[in-house]
Motif scaffolding. Structure first.
Motif, PDB file in Angstrom:
ATOM      1  N   ASP A  32      -9.344 -17.835 -19.777  1.00  0.00           N
ATOM      2  CA  ASP A  32      -9.887 -16.806 -18.885  1.00  0.00           C
ATOM      3  C   ASP A  32      -8.850 -15.788 -18.422  1.00  0.00           C
ATOM      4  N   LEU A  33      -7.567 -16.183 -18.359  1.00  0.00           N
ATOM      5  CA  LEU A  33      -6.538 -15.305 -17.804  1.00  0.00           C
ATOM      6  C   LEU A  33      -5.864 -14.442 -18.869  1.00  0.00           C
ATOM      7  N   HIS A  34      -6.338 -14.526 -20.108  1.00  0.00           N
ATOM      8  CA  HIS A  34      -5.754 -13.726 -21.196  1.00  0.00           C
ATOM      9  C   HIS A  34      -5.772 -12.237 -20.851  1.00  0.00           C
ATOM     10  N   ASP A  35      -4.621 -11.587 -21.064  1.00  0.00           N
ATOM     11  CA  ASP A  35      -4.452 -10.150 -20.821  1.00  0.00           C
ATOM     12  C   ASP A  35      -4.501  -9.769 -19.336  1.00  0.00           C
ATOM     13  N   ARG A  36      -4.352 -10.740 -18.454  1.00  0.00           N
ATOM     14  CA  ARG A  36      -4.311 -10.450 -17.022  1.00  0.00           C
ATOM     15  C   ARG A  36      -2.889 -10.630 -16.491  1.00  0.00           C
ATOM     16  N   SER A  37      -2.581  -9.876 -15.443  1.00  0.00           N
ATOM     17  CA  SER A  37      -1.277  -9.970 -14.791  1.00  0.00           C
ATOM     18  C   SER A  37      -1.473 -10.073 -13.287  1.00  0.00           C
ATOM     19  N   TYR A  38      -0.588 -10.833 -12.638  1.00  0.00           N
ATOM     20  CA  TYR A  38      -0.681 -11.039 -11.195  1.00  0.00           C
ATOM     21  C   TYR A  38       0.710 -10.974 -10.575  1.00  0.00           C
ATOM     22  N   SER A  51       2.177 -12.766 -16.295  1.00  0.00           N
ATOM     23  CA  SER A  51       1.338 -12.046 -17.253  1.00  0.00           C
ATOM     24  C   SER A  51       0.947 -13.029 -18.342  1.00  0.00           C
ATOM     25  N   THR A  53      -0.871 -14.085 -22.004  1.00  0.00           N
ATOM     26  CA  THR A  53      -1.290 -13.686 -23.344  1.00  0.00           C
ATOM     27  C   THR A  53      -1.591 -14.948 -24.130  1.00  0.00           C
ATOM     28  N   GLU A  77     -13.494 -19.157 -10.160  1.00  0.00           N
ATOM     29  CA  GLU A  77     -12.365 -18.267  -9.898  1.00  0.00           C
ATOM     30  C   GLU A  77     -11.159 -18.978  -9.274  1.00  0.00           C
ATOM     31  N   LEU A  99      -8.661 -16.564  -7.128  1.00  0.00           N
ATOM     32  CA  LEU A  99      -8.956 -15.141  -7.263  1.00  0.00           C
ATOM     33  C   LEU A  99     -10.089 -14.704  -6.339  1.00  0.00           C
TER      34      LEU A  99
END
Length: 262
Positions: A32-38, A51, A53, A77, A99
């Motif tokens: 679910d967190l692919h391509d997300r950054s925090y 980040s 990937t 979430e 989240l």
């Protein structure tokens, strides 16, 4: 390996001896967190960047790196991320990302020349760009008094008795450690109502664990976690994730005057 003798801790199973089959009830990982950054701002003023990937995390915290990670969905979430940096083998990172609430908890486990050998640092944080709802994450006494059965595989079962904010007792009911029991340090944080981060630090075997446990249904508990420490040589770090199904066995309610949670 010497024959197990209950009272002789030198014969107790090393951490790497527990690993085969212990992860049978581990939940599937998610992408679910692919391509997300925090970007996290921790309570002590430090920042942690992540980040994602695929199955890798690019992280920034007192240094940086790109490492393989495992991500588990705990609740809507709410994610549990675990990784072991290749360049810092004496450390392991646990990241809890809520989240929905805009809050996070970073747990850093570190092998050192301490007692216990593996120590843990807890850093509540907020997530940039998300509204931080509810109270900041803080230690909880909500588990004190509970006795819980945890089943990690068809061969591995343990019970936990949560004694106080600092101590818990474990007993192996099935598996290669059957009959062993001890009382070790623990720490508890409540992520959401009924969902807890429960961690422990063992004094006999050089290891520690971080788990996130869903206690909302007393007959159908669920946990996800990691064990991290040293192997049988006492030199090489060992790191593996697992999962368990559980149920509440009983709850002790102390008179207010003698309540260990107070």
């Amino acid at each position: 390996m010497p024959e197990l003798t209950l009272s002789d801790t030198s014969t107790w199973l090393p951490l790497d001896g527990l690993a085969p089959g212990f992860d049978a009830n581990k939940a599937p990982t998610v992408g679910d967190l692919h391509d997300r950054s925090y970007e996290l701002t921790c309570a002590d003023g430090t920042t942690f960047g992540a980040s994602f990937t695929g199955t890798r995390i690019e992280w920034r915290y007192h240094g940086s790196g790109t490492d393989r990670c495992e991500t588990f969905l705990v609740d809507d979430e709410l994610y549990y991320v675990q990784f072991h940096p290749r360049a810092h083998q004496e450390e392991a990172f646990t990241l809890l990302l809520d989240l929905r609430q805009g809050r996070a908890l970073l747990v850093l486990s570190r092998i050192g020349d301490t007692s216990p050998r593996v120590t843990q640092t807890f850093l509540p944080a907020t997530i940039a760009g998300l509204e931080a709802r509810g109270e900041p994450l803080a230690p909880s006494t909500s588990l004190v008094g509970r006795r819980v059965l945890w089943v990690y595989s068809t061969a591995h079962a343990y019970e936990h008795v949560y004694l106080s904010p600092h101590w818990y007792t474990w007993q192996c009911l099935a598996g290669p450690e059957k009959g062993l029991a001890d009382t070790d340090e623990n720490s508890v944080y409540e992520l959401r109502p009924g969902i807890y981060v429960f961690t422990w630090r063992e004094k006999v075997i050089p290891c520690a664990s971080v788990t996130v446990a869903d206690h909302r249904d007393a007959r159908n508990l669920r946990s996800h976690g990691v064990l991290f420490g040293l192997d049988s040589t006492g030199k090489t770090p060992t790191h593996f994730t697992f999962g368990a199904h559980g149920r509440l066995l009983s709850t002790t309610v102390h008179p207010e005057t003698f309540d260990p949670a107070r």
